[in-house]
Design an enzyme around this catalytic site. Sequence first.
Site, PDB file in Angstrom:
ATOM      1  N   LEU A  75       0.783  -1.287   0.069  1.00 27.56           N
ATOM      2  CA  LEU A  75      -0.041   0.023  -0.038  1.00 27.56           C
ATOM      3  C   LEU A  75       0.779   1.293   0.077  1.00 27.56           C
ATOM      4  CD1 LEU A  75      -2.784  -1.226   2.296  1.00 27.56           C
ATOM      5  CD2 LEU A  75      -2.751  -1.142  -0.017  1.00 27.56           C
ATOM      6  N   CYS A  76       2.086   1.135  -0.357  1.00 33.93           N
ATOM      7  CA  CYS A  76       2.910   2.424  -0.256  1.00 33.93           C
ATOM      8  C   CYS A  76       2.817   3.159  -1.700  1.00 33.93           C
ATOM      9  CB  CYS A  76       4.402   1.973  -0.213  1.00 33.93           C
ATOM     10  SG  CYS A  76       4.933   1.622   1.619  1.00 33.93           S
ATOM     11  N   HIS A  77       3.037   4.363  -1.764  1.00 35.16           N
ATOM     12  CA  HIS A  77       2.834   5.277  -2.810  1.00 35.16           C
ATOM     13  C   HIS A  77       4.107   5.204  -3.675  1.00 35.16           C
ATOM     14  CE1 HIS A  77      -0.332   6.829  -0.499  1.00 35.16           C
ATOM     15  NE2 HIS A  77      -1.052   7.070  -1.465  1.00 35.16           N
ATOM     16  N   MET A 113       8.752   4.271   5.394  1.00 35.97           N
ATOM     17  CA  MET A 113       8.849   2.938   4.802  1.00 35.97           C
ATOM     18  C   MET A 113      10.068   2.968   3.742  1.00 35.97           C
ATOM     19  SD  MET A 113       6.748   1.496   6.423  1.00 35.97           S
ATOM     20  CE  MET A 113       7.159  -0.192   5.699  1.00 35.97           C
ATOM     21  N   GLU A 114      10.375   4.019   3.062  1.00 30.62           N
ATOM     22  CA  GLU A 114      11.536   3.874   2.147  1.00 30.62           C
ATOM     23  C   GLU A 114      12.945   3.806   3.185  1.00 30.62           C
ATOM     24  OE1 GLU A 114       8.115   5.045  -0.156  1.00 30.62           O
ATOM     25  OE2 GLU A 114       8.899   5.754   1.833  1.00 30.62           O
ATOM     26  N   ASP A 128      23.359 -12.030   2.949  1.00 32.68           N
ATOM     27  CA  ASP A 128      23.513 -12.667   1.747  1.00 32.68           C
ATOM     28  C   ASP A 128      24.969 -12.781   1.166  1.00 32.68           C
ATOM     29  OD1 ASP A 128      22.520 -13.985  -0.725  1.00 32.68           O
ATOM     30  OD2 ASP A 128      23.152 -12.347  -1.804  1.00 32.68           O
TER      31      ASP A 128
END
Length: 158
Positions: A75-77, A113-114, A128
């Site tokens: 739901l992030c823009h 969020m970014e 990794d």
Amino acid sequence: MSTFTHINCQGEANMVDVSGKQESVREARAEALVTMSPETLNMIISGQHHKGDVFATARIAGIQAAKRTWDLIPLCHPLLLSKVEVSLTPVVERNQVRIESLCRLTGKTGVEMEALTAASVAALTIYDMCKAVQKDIVIEQVRLLEKCGGKSGHFIAK
């Protein structure tokens, strides 16, 4: 307590409509800690890792992840980020790498969020690249450090 902004009146997940918001400068900083053995950390710091420059790869991965957050978190823009910075600092006395990300834009929605995605993916990239030499690396304390701009104001983590 505030209500969830991503839930509509039917109780369904929904993307927030930001079309009525004013644009402002938004900025967020996040961090993640990666704990490993002294030997693994020394291999990274000394540039002796067989896969190459772990910090450079993790930095680029974090930057790329911030730019693709909208594609990863449902739901992030999609945002036009004006700045993404990812710094990786060895903390030798704790056998850790501290990752800090910074995201900035002028827009209608925040960049928390970014910033969190950038720090998380940089940490995952370290894992990794190092899993062949150590399987029990720990990623921890992924958190928002600070955000400013927008209606909710300035937040600084304690």
